[in-house]
Scaffold this active site. Structure first.
Site, PDB file in Angstrom:
ATOM      1  N   HIS A   1      25.618  44.065  44.489  1.00  0.00           N
ATOM      2  CA  HIS A   1      26.254  43.273  43.410  1.00  0.00           C
ATOM      3  C   HIS A   1      25.092  42.417  42.656  1.00  0.00           C
ATOM      4  O   HIS A   1      24.343  41.828  43.466  1.00  0.00           O
ATOM      5  CB  HIS A   1      27.355  42.199  44.050  1.00  0.00           C
ATOM      6  CG  HIS A   1      28.208  42.991  44.620  1.00  0.00           C
ATOM      7  ND1 HIS A   1      29.325  43.247  43.988  1.00  0.00           N
ATOM      8  CD2 HIS A   1      28.778  43.460  45.882  1.00  0.00           C
ATOM      9  CE1 HIS A   1      30.131  44.147  44.677  1.00  0.00           C
ATOM     10  NE2 HIS A   1      29.811  44.183  46.041  1.00  0.00           N
TER      11      HIS A   1
ATOM     12  N   ARG B   1      36.193  36.736  45.643  1.00  0.00           N
ATOM     13  CA  ARG B   1      34.810  37.963  45.644  1.00  0.00           C
ATOM     14  C   ARG B   1      34.502  37.693  46.924  1.00  0.00           C
ATOM     15  O   ARG B   1      33.363  38.631  47.223  1.00  0.00           O
ATOM     16  CB  ARG B   1      34.011  37.266  44.446  1.00  0.00           C
ATOM     17  CG  ARG B   1      34.450  37.421  43.025  1.00  0.00           C
ATOM     18  CD  ARG B   1      33.291  37.186  41.874  1.00  0.00           C
ATOM     19  NE  ARG B   1      33.923  36.739  40.963  1.00  0.00           N
ATOM     20  CZ  ARG B   1      34.415  37.442  39.851  1.00  0.00           C
ATOM     21  NH1 ARG B   1      34.467  38.867  39.984  1.00  0.00           N
ATOM     22  NH2 ARG B   1      34.823  37.003  38.724  1.00  0.00           N
TER      23      ARG B   1
ATOM     24  N   TYR C   1      25.439  37.000  34.592  1.00  0.00           N
ATOM     25  CA  TYR C   1      24.829  38.468  34.951  1.00  0.00           C
ATOM     26  C   TYR C   1      23.582  38.751  34.335  1.00  0.00           C
ATOM     27  O   TYR C   1      22.850  39.664  34.019  1.00  0.00           O
ATOM     28  CB  TYR C   1      25.737  39.438  34.468  1.00  0.00           C
ATOM     29  CG  TYR C   1      27.039  39.615  35.260  1.00  0.00           C
ATOM     30  CD1 TYR C   1      27.106  39.914  36.598  1.00  0.00           C
ATOM     31  CD2 TYR C   1      28.218  38.995  34.759  1.00  0.00           C
ATOM     32  CE1 TYR C   1      28.238  39.851  37.484  1.00  0.00           C
ATOM     33  CE2 TYR C   1      29.551  39.250  35.627  1.00  0.00           C
ATOM     34  CZ  TYR C   1      29.351  39.460  37.079  1.00  0.00           C
ATOM     35  OH  TYR C   1      30.569  39.422  37.688  1.00  0.00           O
TER      36      TYR C   1
ATOM     37  N   ASP D   1      37.590  54.566  50.800  1.00  0.00           N
ATOM     38  CA  ASP D   1      37.917  55.983  51.678  1.00  0.00           C
ATOM     39  C   ASP D   1      37.216  57.062  51.436  1.00  0.00           C
ATOM     40  O   ASP D   1      36.696  58.082  51.911  1.00  0.00           O
ATOM     41  CB  ASP D   1      39.449  56.450  51.542  1.00  0.00           C
ATOM     42  CG  ASP D   1      40.390  55.436  52.160  1.00  0.00           C
ATOM     43  OD1 ASP D   1      40.127  54.677  53.064  1.00  0.00           O
ATOM     44  OD2 ASP D   1      41.486  55.502  51.971  1.00  0.00           O
TER      45      ASP D   1
ATOM     46  N   HIS E   1      36.529  44.364  45.700  1.00  0.00           N
ATOM     47  CA  HIS E   1      37.422  43.541  46.295  1.00  0.00           C
ATOM     48  C   HIS E   1      38.785  44.174  46.601  1.00  0.00           C
ATOM     49  O   HIS E   1      39.750  43.246  47.173  1.00  0.00           O
ATOM     50  CB  HIS E   1      37.560  42.328  45.449  1.00  0.00           C
ATOM     51  CG  HIS E   1      36.265  41.782  44.932  1.00  0.00           C
ATOM     52  ND1 HIS E   1      35.220  41.209  45.841  1.00  0.00           N
ATOM     53  CD2 HIS E   1      35.566  41.699  43.845  1.00  0.00           C
ATOM     54  CE1 HIS E   1      34.141  40.924  45.059  1.00  0.00           C
ATOM     55  NE2 HIS E   1      34.266  41.110  43.737  1.00  0.00           N
TER      56      HIS E   1
HETATM   57  C1  DQA Z   1      29.673  42.441  40.564  1.00  0.00           C
HETATM   58  C2  DQA Z   1      30.628  41.066  41.028  1.00  0.00           C
HETATM   59  C3  DQA Z   1      31.999  41.504  41.134  1.00  0.00           C
HETATM   60  O1  DQA Z   1      32.894  40.317  41.717  1.00  0.00           O
HETATM   61  C4  DQA Z   1      32.488  41.511  39.528  1.00  0.00           C
HETATM   62  O2  DQA Z   1      33.968  41.877  39.691  1.00  0.00           O
HETATM   63  C5  DQA Z   1      31.610  42.555  38.923  1.00  0.00           C
HETATM   64  C6  DQA Z   1      30.054  42.542  39.237  1.00  0.00           C
HETATM   65  C7  DQA Z   1      28.353  42.005  40.381  1.00  0.00           C
HETATM   66  O3  DQA Z   1      27.487  42.944  40.177  1.00  0.00           O
HETATM   67  O4  DQA Z   1      27.817  40.771  40.765  1.00  0.00           O
HETATM   68  O5  DQA Z   1      32.124  43.429  38.212  1.00  0.00           O
HETATM   69  O6  DQA Z   1      30.013  43.610  41.215  1.00  0.00           O
END
Ligand code: DQA
Length: 141
Positions: A100, A111, A23, A87, A80
């Protein structure tokens, strides 16, 4: 001026400490400041983060009677699994962009199912630091 709501789900408050190899090293505050600097006052952004599914649902419901032009949501891990967030997003009558930071299709198989994305107008995955800026721009013209 357009107004957009940007929602971040669980563990996104831990950016900077959380798996930096996936990240990046920036915190959520760093990403907010970066995005705000890039848009330079041209869009009004309302940032919201919660780790709780019900709070995310409640914030989305509240947005149904507010005057946003779009909602940008990173549901985190709830993307996920969460029928409830899916909803709630379906009730919105404005564009919903699911984002994401990481490229989820290059990651673990769990994912690869984006349940909430079925309620989104568009999805973006893997733009890292540019994520929010690119999503905002997609709704400007
Ligand atoms: C995420 C990807 C998701 O799989 C993960 O659980 C996150 C971050 C992303 O920003 O890449 O918490 O949403």
């Amino acid at each position: 001026m357009k107004k957009m709501l940007i929602i971040n789900g669980p563990n996104l408050n831990m950016l900077g400490q959380r798996e930096p190899e996936v990240y990046g090293k920036e915190t959520l505050d760093d990403l907010i400041q970066y995005t705000e600097a890039k848009i330079n006052g041209t869009v009004k952004l309302d940032w919201y983060q919660s780790n709780l599914e019900g709070e995310l649902v409640t914030r989305i419901q509240k947005a149904c009677s507010e005057d946003f032009d779009a909602v940008i949501i990173n549901p985190g891990g709830y993307a996920h699994t969460s029928v409830a967030i899916h909803d709630a997003l379906k009730i919105l009558k404005i564009p919903v962009i699911e984002v994401h930071l990481s490229q989820v299709y290059k990651r673990e198989e769990f994912r690869h199912t984006l349940l909430t994305a079925k309620a989104a107008t568009a999805i973006m995955t893997g733009f890292g630091k540019q994520t929010y800026y690119v999503a905002i721009n997609s709704q400007l013209h």
